[in-house]
Each structure stands twice: as structure tokens, then as C-alpha cells.
Design a protein around this motif. Sequence first.
Motif, mmCIF file in Angstrom:
data_model
loop_
_atom_site.group_PDB
_atom_site.id
_atom_site.type_symbol
_atom_site.label_atom_id
_atom_site.label_comp_id
_atom_site.label_asym_id
_atom_site.label_seq_id
_atom_site.Cartn_x
_atom_site.Cartn_y
_atom_site.Cartn_z
ATOM 1 N N SER A 1 8.547 52.996 56.271
ATOM 2 C CA SER A 1 9.938 52.781 55.906
ATOM 3 C C SER A 1 10.777 54.022 56.193
ATOM 4 N N ALA A 2 10.243 55.190 55.870
ATOM 5 C CA ALA A 2 10.964 56.441 56.130
ATOM 6 C C ALA A 2 11.173 56.650 57.623
ATOM 7 N N LEU A 3 10.177 56.326 58.413
ATOM 8 C CA LEU A 3 10.304 56.481 59.867
ATOM 9 C C LEU A 3 11.306 55.487 60.445
ATOM 10 N N LYS A 4 11.281 54.251 59.959
ATOM 11 C CA LYS A 4 12.256 53.265 60.421
ATOM 12 C C LYS A 4 13.675 53.694 60.033
ATOM 13 N N ASP A 5 13.825 54.229 58.827
ATOM 14 C CA ASP A 5 15.137 54.732 58.395
ATOM 15 C C ASP A 5 15.600 55.884 59.283
ATOM 16 N N ALA B 1 12.553 54.251 72.707
ATOM 17 C CA ALA B 1 11.999 55.198 73.678
ATOM 18 C C ALA B 1 12.263 56.637 73.237
ATOM 19 N N GLN B 2 13.465 56.891 72.748
ATOM 20 C CA GLN B 2 13.781 58.235 72.252
ATOM 21 C C GLN B 2 12.966 58.563 71.007
ATOM 22 N N ALA B 3 12.799 57.586 70.127
ATOM 23 C CA ALA B 3 11.985 57.790 68.926
ATOM 24 C C ALA B 3 10.541 58.089 69.310
ATOM 25 N N ALA B 4 10.039 57.377 70.308
ATOM 26 C CA ALA B 4 8.674 57.602 70.764
ATOM 27 C C ALA B 4 8.492 59.036 71.244
ATOM 28 N N GLU B 5 9.452 59.515 72.005
ATOM 29 C CA GLU B 5 9.378 60.898 72.489
ATOM 30 C C GLU B 5 9.423 61.873 71.320
ATOM 31 N N LEU B 6 10.313 61.614 70.369
ATOM 32 C CA LEU B 6 10.435 62.477 69.198
ATOM 33 C C LEU B 6 9.167 62.470 68.354
ATOM 34 N N PHE B 7 8.584 61.296 68.158
ATOM 35 C CA PHE B 7 7.403 61.146 67.304
ATOM 36 C C PHE B 7 6.103 61.519 68.017
ATOM 37 N N GLY B 8 6.159 61.643 69.337
ATOM 38 C CA GLY B 8 4.957 61.977 70.094
ATOM 39 C C GLY B 8 4.019 60.802 70.296
ATOM 40 N N VAL B 9 4.603 59.606 70.407
ATOM 41 C CA VAL B 9 3.809 58.386 70.627
ATOM 42 C C VAL B 9 4.459 57.580 71.751
ATOM 43 N N SER C 1 7.591 50.306 68.600
ATOM 44 C CA SER C 1 7.892 48.887 68.415
ATOM 45 C C SER C 1 7.025 48.298 67.310
ATOM 46 N N ASP C 2 5.741 48.633 67.312
ATOM 47 C CA ASP C 2 4.841 48.169 66.249
ATOM 48 C C ASP C 2 5.311 48.672 64.885
ATOM 49 N N LEU C 3 5.758 49.910 64.835
ATOM 50 C CA LEU C 3 6.255 50.504 63.602
ATOM 51 C C LEU C 3 7.491 49.749 63.107
ATOM 52 N N GLY D 1 6.920 46.466 61.635
ATOM 53 C CA GLY D 1 6.188 46.458 60.369
ATOM 54 C C GLY D 1 4.714 46.124 60.467
ATOM 55 N N LYS D 2 4.114 46.395 61.609
ATOM 56 C CA LYS D 2 2.689 46.084 61.792
ATOM 57 C C LYS D 2 1.839 47.164 61.121
ATOM 58 N N ILE D 3 1.837 47.127 59.807
ATOM 59 C CA ILE D 3 1.232 48.174 58.991
ATOM 60 C C ILE D 3 -0.262 48.351 59.240
#
Length: 94
Positions: free
Chosen positions: A32-36, A46-54, A60-62, A65-67
Motif C-alpha cells: 500500500s505504501a509503495l502504491k501510494d 516504468a519510472q517506478a520500476a527504475e526507481l524501485f530497482g525492479v 504492475s503486479d504490485l 495487488g498480487k500480494i
Amino acid sequence: MTDQQRFASVWDAIEDTPQQAENMKLRATLMSALKDRIAQSGISQAQAAELFGVTQPRVSDLVRGKINLFGLDALVNMAAAAGLQVELRILQAA
């Protein structure tokens, strides 16, 4: 009249053990914190992926909600990469 059992959270109701429920609560909170973070930043997956290192499919899975596809380690790493501070608080169970 049937007895209605009450649970502190949905995870307590659906998981088999208290340990599994606690793990799921932590994962849900991190997701939830990451989605926020993504929503508040207004960045693309794509930008989030680069930031998160994934990868983008991982983000997209995040977002979807594919917990069950995420472990605590991965979510903590993503949160740290996103500039979030993760704190753990331990309380005595009731």
C-alpha cells in the motif's frame, strides 16, 4: 442463532496461522505504501520500476495487488529504493 467469530483483520480470518496473518499484514502495508508513493509522485510504472530497482511487470503486479508474488524482503528493498523509511514496531499480543 450462529456464533459469529470476530477477527482483528481480514488476514486473521483467511490465513491458516497467526504467523501467516502477520506476514500478510506486513506485506499489505508495504504494498500500500509503495502504491501510494507511485500515485503521489505521478510517475509511470516504468519510472517506478527504475526507481524501485525492479521490472515494469513487477510494478504492475504490485499495483494490481498480487500480494502472493511478493516477499517481505523484496518489498522492504523496494520501499528503501523508493526513499521510504520502513519502521517495525513490536507489540505484546493481546
